[in-house]
Design an enzyme around this catalytic site. Structure first.
Site, PDB file in Angstrom:
ATOM      1  N   ALA A 192     -98.588 -31.206   2.732  1.00 44.64           N
ATOM      2  CA  ALA A 192     -97.336 -31.926   2.992  1.00 44.64           C
ATOM      3  C   ALA A 192     -96.156 -30.989   2.812  1.00 44.64           C
ATOM      4  CB  ALA A 192     -97.212 -33.127   2.060  1.00 44.64           C
ATOM      5  N   ILE A 195     -94.253 -27.646   7.599  1.00 51.03           N
ATOM      6  CA  ILE A 195     -94.945 -27.715   8.890  1.00 51.03           C
ATOM      7  C   ILE A 195     -95.763 -29.006   8.990  1.00 51.03           C
ATOM      8  CG2 ILE A 195     -96.693 -26.576  10.352  1.00 51.03           C
ATOM      9  CD1 ILE A 195     -95.686 -23.891   9.123  1.00 51.03           C
ATOM     10  N   GLU A 214    -102.122 -34.009   0.335  1.00 51.58           N
ATOM     11  CA  GLU A 214    -101.421 -32.907  -0.346  1.00 51.58           C
ATOM     12  C   GLU A 214    -102.064 -32.654  -1.706  1.00 51.58           C
ATOM     13  OE1 GLU A 214     -98.854 -30.604   0.055  1.00 51.58           O
ATOM     14  OE2 GLU A 214     -99.283 -30.113  -2.031  1.00 51.58           O
ATOM     15  N   VAL A 249    -109.422 -31.602  -1.685  1.00 49.19           N
ATOM     16  CA  VAL A 249    -110.304 -31.694  -0.522  1.00 49.19           C
ATOM     17  C   VAL A 249    -111.647 -31.084  -0.915  1.00 49.19           C
ATOM     18  CG1 VAL A 249    -110.676 -30.948   1.854  1.00 49.19           C
ATOM     19  CG2 VAL A 249    -108.384 -31.629   1.111  1.00 49.19           C
ATOM     20  N   VAL A 281    -101.575 -25.585   5.256  1.00 47.54           N
ATOM     21  CA  VAL A 281    -101.578 -25.311   3.813  1.00 47.54           C
ATOM     22  C   VAL A 281    -100.892 -23.983   3.488  1.00 47.54           C
ATOM     23  CG1 VAL A 281    -103.606 -26.738   3.332  1.00 47.54           C
ATOM     24  CG2 VAL A 281    -103.925 -24.337   3.942  1.00 47.54           C
ATOM     25  N   GLY A 282     -99.947 -23.607   4.312  1.00 48.23           N
ATOM     26  CA  GLY A 282     -99.186 -22.397   4.047  1.00 48.23           C
ATOM     27  C   GLY A 282     -99.569 -21.272   4.997  1.00 48.23           C
ATOM     28  N   ARG A 283     -98.842 -20.169   4.886  1.00 46.35           N
ATOM     29  CA  ARG A 283     -99.061 -19.032   5.772  1.00 46.35           C
ATOM     30  C   ARG A 283     -99.257 -17.778   4.932  1.00 46.35           C
ATOM     31  NH1 ARG A 283     -98.005 -19.949  11.016  1.00 46.35           N
ATOM     32  NH2 ARG A 283     -97.333 -17.807  11.407  1.00 46.35           N
ATOM     33  N   ALA A 331     -87.096 -17.964   9.479  1.00 48.12           N
ATOM     34  CA  ALA A 331     -86.638 -17.060  10.534  1.00 48.12           C
ATOM     35  C   ALA A 331     -85.276 -16.445  10.207  1.00 48.12           C
ATOM     36  CB  ALA A 331     -86.572 -17.819  11.854  1.00 48.12           C
ATOM     37  N   HIS A 455     -62.093 -36.750  10.181  1.00 49.41           N
ATOM     38  CA  HIS A 455     -62.527 -38.144  10.091  1.00 49.41           C
ATOM     39  C   HIS A 455     -62.647 -38.745  11.477  1.00 49.41           C
ATOM     40  CE1 HIS A 455     -62.976 -42.235   8.674  1.00 49.41           C
ATOM     41  NE2 HIS A 455     -62.064 -42.591   9.578  1.00 49.41           N
TER      42      HIS A 455
HETATM   43  P1  FAD Z   1     -93.270 -13.476  13.194  1.00 46.50           P
HETATM   44  O1  FAD Z   1     -92.347 -14.415  13.859  1.00 46.50           O
HETATM   45  O2  FAD Z   1     -94.577 -13.989  12.713  1.00 46.50           O
HETATM   46  O3  FAD Z   1     -93.504 -12.281  14.226  1.00 46.50           O
HETATM   47  C1  FAD Z   1     -94.400 -11.254  14.005  1.00 46.50           C
HETATM   48  C2  FAD Z   1     -94.824 -10.678  15.340  1.00 46.50           C
HETATM   49  O4  FAD Z   1     -95.522  -9.458  15.109  1.00 46.50           O
HETATM   50  C3  FAD Z   1     -95.777 -11.575  16.133  1.00 46.50           C
HETATM   51  O5  FAD Z   1     -95.405 -11.598  17.470  1.00 46.50           O
HETATM   52  C4  FAD Z   1     -97.138 -10.881  15.962  1.00 46.50           C
HETATM   53  O6  FAD Z   1     -98.011 -11.132  17.045  1.00 46.50           O
HETATM   54  C5  FAD Z   1     -96.699  -9.426  15.913  1.00 46.50           C
HETATM   55  N1  FAD Z   1     -97.632  -8.514  15.260  1.00 46.50           N
HETATM   56  C6  FAD Z   1     -98.312  -8.689  14.095  1.00 46.50           C
HETATM   57  N2  FAD Z   1     -99.009  -7.561  13.786  1.00 46.50           N
HETATM   58  C7  FAD Z   1     -98.761  -6.667  14.771  1.00 46.50           C
HETATM   59  C8  FAD Z   1     -99.169  -5.335  15.005  1.00 46.50           C
HETATM   60  N3  FAD Z   1     -99.945  -4.669  14.144  1.00 46.50           N
HETATM   61  N4  FAD Z   1     -98.726  -4.738  16.132  1.00 46.50           N
HETATM   62  C9  FAD Z   1     -97.899  -5.377  17.002  1.00 46.50           C
HETATM   63  N5  FAD Z   1     -97.482  -6.632  16.816  1.00 46.50           N
HETATM   64  C10 FAD Z   1     -97.892  -7.261  15.711  1.00 46.50           C
HETATM   65  N6  FAD Z   1     -88.484 -20.955  10.198  1.00 46.50           N
HETATM   66  C11 FAD Z   1     -87.213 -21.378  10.218  1.00 46.50           C
HETATM   67  O7  FAD Z   1     -86.335 -20.671   9.727  1.00 46.50           O
HETATM   68  N7  FAD Z   1     -86.861 -22.575  10.789  1.00 46.50           N
HETATM   69  C12 FAD Z   1     -87.779 -23.395  11.345  1.00 46.50           C
HETATM   70  O8  FAD Z   1     -87.452 -24.466  11.857  1.00 46.50           O
HETATM   71  C13 FAD Z   1     -89.137 -22.989  11.335  1.00 46.50           C
HETATM   72  N8  FAD Z   1     -90.086 -23.760  11.890  1.00 46.50           N
HETATM   73  C14 FAD Z   1     -91.377 -23.321  11.911  1.00 46.50           C
HETATM   74  C15 FAD Z   1     -92.324 -24.144  12.483  1.00 46.50           C
HETATM   75  C16 FAD Z   1     -93.642 -23.739  12.521  1.00 46.50           C
HETATM   76  C17 FAD Z   1     -94.670 -24.630  13.165  1.00 46.50           C
HETATM   77  C18 FAD Z   1     -94.004 -22.460  12.000  1.00 46.50           C
HETATM   78  C19 FAD Z   1     -95.417 -21.982  12.072  1.00 46.50           C
HETATM   79  C20 FAD Z   1     -93.056 -21.635  11.425  1.00 46.50           C
HETATM   80  C21 FAD Z   1     -91.727 -22.069  11.362  1.00 46.50           C
HETATM   81  N9  FAD Z   1     -90.742 -21.298  10.768  1.00 46.50           N
HETATM   82  C22 FAD Z   1     -89.452 -21.731  10.744  1.00 46.50           C
HETATM   83  C23 FAD Z   1     -91.046 -19.984  10.148  1.00 46.50           C
HETATM   84  C24 FAD Z   1     -90.687 -18.846  11.096  1.00 46.50           C
HETATM   85  O9  FAD Z   1     -91.403 -19.019  12.296  1.00 46.50           O
HETATM   86  C25 FAD Z   1     -91.018 -17.508  10.446  1.00 46.50           C
HETATM   87  O10 FAD Z   1     -90.369 -17.420   9.192  1.00 46.50           O
HETATM   88  C26 FAD Z   1     -90.558 -16.352  11.311  1.00 46.50           C
HETATM   89  O11 FAD Z   1     -91.167 -16.407  12.577  1.00 46.50           O
HETATM   90  C27 FAD Z   1     -90.861 -15.019  10.639  1.00 46.50           C
HETATM   91  O12 FAD Z   1     -90.443 -13.987  11.462  1.00 46.50           O
HETATM   92  P2  FAD Z   1     -91.101 -12.549  11.424  1.00 46.50           P
HETATM   93  O13 FAD Z   1     -90.344 -11.733  12.412  1.00 46.50           O
HETATM   94  O14 FAD Z   1     -91.215 -12.070  10.044  1.00 46.50           O
HETATM   95  O15 FAD Z   1     -92.603 -12.747  11.937  1.00 46.50           O
HETATM   96  P1  AMP Z   2     -95.707 -24.829   3.151  1.00 47.93           P
HETATM   97  O1  AMP Z   2     -95.813 -23.850   2.025  1.00 47.93           O
HETATM   98  O2  AMP Z   2     -94.351 -25.463   3.332  1.00 47.93           O
HETATM   99  O3  AMP Z   2     -96.285 -24.315   4.440  1.00 47.93           O
HETATM  100  O4  AMP Z   2     -96.643 -26.055   2.728  1.00 47.93           O
HETATM  101  C1  AMP Z   2     -98.006 -25.980   2.498  1.00 47.93           C
HETATM  102  C2  AMP Z   2     -98.390 -27.217   1.672  1.00 47.93           C
HETATM  103  O5  AMP Z   2     -99.800 -27.316   1.629  1.00 47.93           O
HETATM  104  C3  AMP Z   2     -97.904 -27.163   0.227  1.00 47.93           C
HETATM  105  O6  AMP Z   2     -97.296 -28.385  -0.115  1.00 47.93           O
HETATM  106  C4  AMP Z   2     -99.186 -26.934  -0.572  1.00 47.93           C
HETATM  107  O7  AMP Z   2     -99.135 -27.508  -1.856  1.00 47.93           O
HETATM  108  C5  AMP Z   2    -100.207 -27.648   0.298  1.00 47.93           C
HETATM  109  N1  AMP Z   2    -101.585 -27.190   0.109  1.00 47.93           N
HETATM  110  C6  AMP Z   2    -102.017 -25.929  -0.088  1.00 47.93           C
HETATM  111  N2  AMP Z   2    -103.379 -25.892  -0.200  1.00 47.93           N
HETATM  112  C7  AMP Z   2    -103.823 -27.181  -0.058  1.00 47.93           C
HETATM  113  C8  AMP Z   2    -105.112 -27.833  -0.041  1.00 47.93           C
HETATM  114  N3  AMP Z   2    -106.250 -27.136  -0.217  1.00 47.93           N
HETATM  115  N4  AMP Z   2    -105.157 -29.161   0.136  1.00 47.93           N
HETATM  116  C9  AMP Z   2    -104.024 -29.890   0.326  1.00 47.93           C
HETATM  117  N5  AMP Z   2    -102.774 -29.352   0.321  1.00 47.93           N
HETATM  118  C10 AMP Z   2    -102.671 -28.014   0.145  1.00 47.93           C
END
Ligand code: FAD
Ligand code: AMP
Length: 476
Positions: A192, A195, A214, A249, A281-283, A331, A455
């Site tokens: 939760a 994303i 969650e 889970v 569950v995170g990135r 981003a 306003h």
């Molecule tokens: P990335 O955007 O991940 O870009 C990295 C790039 O490097 C990718 O194209 C990848 O393919 C490339 N790459 C990786 N390794 C190599 C390599 N060795 N050689 C060449 N290319 C490579 N953030 C916000 O601020 N607002 C939002 O609303 C938001 N919404 C999101 C919604 C979702 C569903 C997700 C998944 C993320 C969201 N985020 C949001 C997070 C945001 O997308 C990331 O924080 C941001 O994209 C990070 O930017 P970055 O440039 O570090 O990496």
């Molecule tokens: P975010 O860090 O915003 O991408 O959110 C990821 C969410 O997934 C957080 O609220 C975590 O606590 C939750 N989470 C991580 N691992 C698990 C898991 N195994 N089962 C359920 N929720 C999880």
């Protein structure tokens, strides 16, 4: 002789493409390498954010919210729409068109700024006194380029649960969740976080029964406790998300057309069957393919590239920014680090203040905050004053038909300096900027209270929250 550049940026997400553009503006001969391919198999710049993150998720949130408005909110305006329906493929095609326009736009910006764009995977091959040899591999073919400086901006990838690898048929990551061809009847979401809640909202509004599981005992623990409480109430009662917290889970079994999740909650074992399961569950930082070891690029214990406050890595002339380093995976954080590193290379002295990075969750209502939460101030023993103002008492919010939520301001009890601002309500994503600016300038709540706000506007709720810190609201 391999082509030689002053700067090679690896990754063209918001971190990488912005770093490349700013460096080129400052006169560096710059190349940017990116390996992302879209669903059509074509190279597509912009990284996670533009292709499968920020932009497509906001497009689907808007489409699904419009559907929700037609069905449930227009009647109050006297507007009746009979037999409203949603065509999911059209919605997905609209999203993809927006993505393609923006990703194509980055290619245009690279041309305009004379950034050399290379498609492929960038890897460190060797380090020497004059710089680094970077190997660029595309479809099995490798070429080498030379770089005096390197910025690593390789971003992050979704974390998979070991028991449930992504197949993007039944078990979906963010890319799969943004590309469903029809609304699943029963959708499970694990996690939760930002994303999970955004994706759950989209498909719930389009008719799916959505269950969110969650692990943490509380809901949205990163947000201010009052915001989290209000959000839980609205998301469960009004939106209809079934949110379970404190879930462990235990197993995830894939059938032919469904996924069954077994989990423990409140001491009881439960099972649920879903037509699709989103795992959010995170990135995790993406350092695969970089060949970091070859040159001794240090990672920390969690796999992030180790950097100092200025994004310097363990290697001379190598910087790392964005999701692949510590700090919020957002981003705008990546973009600001990008500009700062490019300017530092040019001898300037930029600074990024990670304490004032705004957070936004684009649910309905939106949630946004900057700075400290009330619980973190309390736990740290900081003396503070809090002011809160509901959108229910704000004329613009009522006219919009969006009266849910509030603005809450926290200020130091002695100095009145603003320590945190938390919003749940309409356009919270836009309103939070006033708080970010105020905090960057070290403003007090009284400063906001004495500034004229238009306003009727939603920003009056910020004004009133500031007045509330001093217990002198005018409209409640
Ligand atoms: P990335 O955007 O991940 O870009 C990295 C790039 O490097 C990718 O194209 C990848 O393919 C490339 N790459 C990786 N390794 C190599 C390599 N060795 N050689 C060449 N290319 C490579 N953030 C916000 O601020 N607002 C939002 O609303 C938001 N919404 C999101 C919604 C979702 C569903 C997700 C998944 C993320 C969201 N985020 C949001 C997070 C945001 O997308 C990331 O924080 C941001 O994209 C990070 O930017 P970055 O440039 O570090 O990496
Ligand atoms: P975010 O860090 O915003 O991408 O959110 C990821 C969410 O997934 C957080 O609220 C975590 O606590 C939750 N989470 C991580 N691992 C698990 C898991 N195994 N089962 C359920 N929720 C999880």
């Amino acid at each position: 002789m391999p082509q030689a550049f002053d700067l090679v940026v690896i990754g063209a997400g918001p971190g990488g493409y912005v770093a490349a553009i700013r460096a080129a503006q400052l006169g560096f001969k710059t190349a940017c390498i990116d390996n992302f391919k879209n669903a059509a198999g074509k190279p597509s710049l912009g990284g996670t954010c533009l292709n499968v993150g920020c932009i497509p998720s906001k497009a689907l949130l808007e489409s699904s919210e419009n559907y929700e408005r037609v069905q449930h909110k227009f009647a109050a305006h006297g507007i009746t729409v009979k037999d409203a329906s949603i065509d999911v493929p059209t919605m997905i095609a609209r999203k993809q068109k927006i993505v393609d326009q923006f990703t194509g736009g980055i290619a245009g910006l690279f041309r305009k700024n004379k950034v050399t764009s290379l498609h492929g995977t960038g890897a460190f091959k060797a380090a020497a006194a004059e710089g680094y040899t970077i190997e660029v591999t595309t479809d099995g073919k490798a070429e080498e380029i030379q770089a005096k400086h390197v910025i690593v901006a390789t971003g992050s990838v979704p974390r998979a649960l070991p028991m449930a690898p992504f197949d993007n048929e039944l078990i979906l990551d963010n890319a799969g969740a943004l590309s469903l061809k029809q609304t699943p009847k029963r959708l499970g979401v694990i996690g939760a976080g930002v994303i999970g809640l955004e994706m759950g909202s989209v498909w719930r509004r389009l008719g799916a029964e959505v269950t969110v599981l969650e692990a943490l005992p509380g809901f949205l623990q990163a947000a201010d406790e009052a915001v989290a409480k209000e959000a839980l109430k609205i998301f469960t009662k009004e939106l209809g998300l079934a949110i379970r917290t404190g879930v462990t889970v235990q197993s995830i079994e894939k059938g032919k057309k469904s996924v069954t999740v077994a989990y423990a909650v409140d001491g009881k074992d439960e099972r649920a069957e879903f037509d699709r399961l989103i795992v959010a569950v995170g990135r995790v930082p993406n350092t695969q393919g970089l060949n970091a070891d070859a040159v001794g690029l240090k990672l920390d214990a969690r796999g992030f590239i180790e950097v100092d406050g200025d994004c310097r890595t363990s290697l001379a002339n190598v910087y790392a920014i964005g999701d692949v380093v510590r700090g919020p995976m957002l981003a705008h954080k990546a973009m600001e680090e990008a500009v700062a590193v490019a300017e530092r290379l040019a001898g300037q002295a930029p600074h990024v203040n990670l304490d004032n990075v705004p957070w936004v969750i684009y649910t309905s209502p939106e949630i946004a905050w900057v700075g400290r939460t009330e619980q973190s101030l309390r736990d740290a023993g900081v003396k503070y004053r809090a002011g809160q103002f509901p959108f229910l008492a704000n004329g613009r919010a009522r006219a919009l038909g969006e009266p849910a939520g509030f603005v809450k301001m926290l200020a130091d009890a002695d100095t009145d300096r603003i320590l945190g601002v938390h919003i749940i309500g309409p356009f919270a994503s836009e309103l939070i900027s006033e708080a970010v600016v105020a905090m960057e300038f070290g403003a007090s709540s009284e400063d906001i209270a004495r500034i004229v706000h238009a306003h009727p506007s939603l920003s009056e709720a910020m004004h009133e929250a500031a007045l509330a810190v001093d217990k002198r609201t005018l409209h409640i």
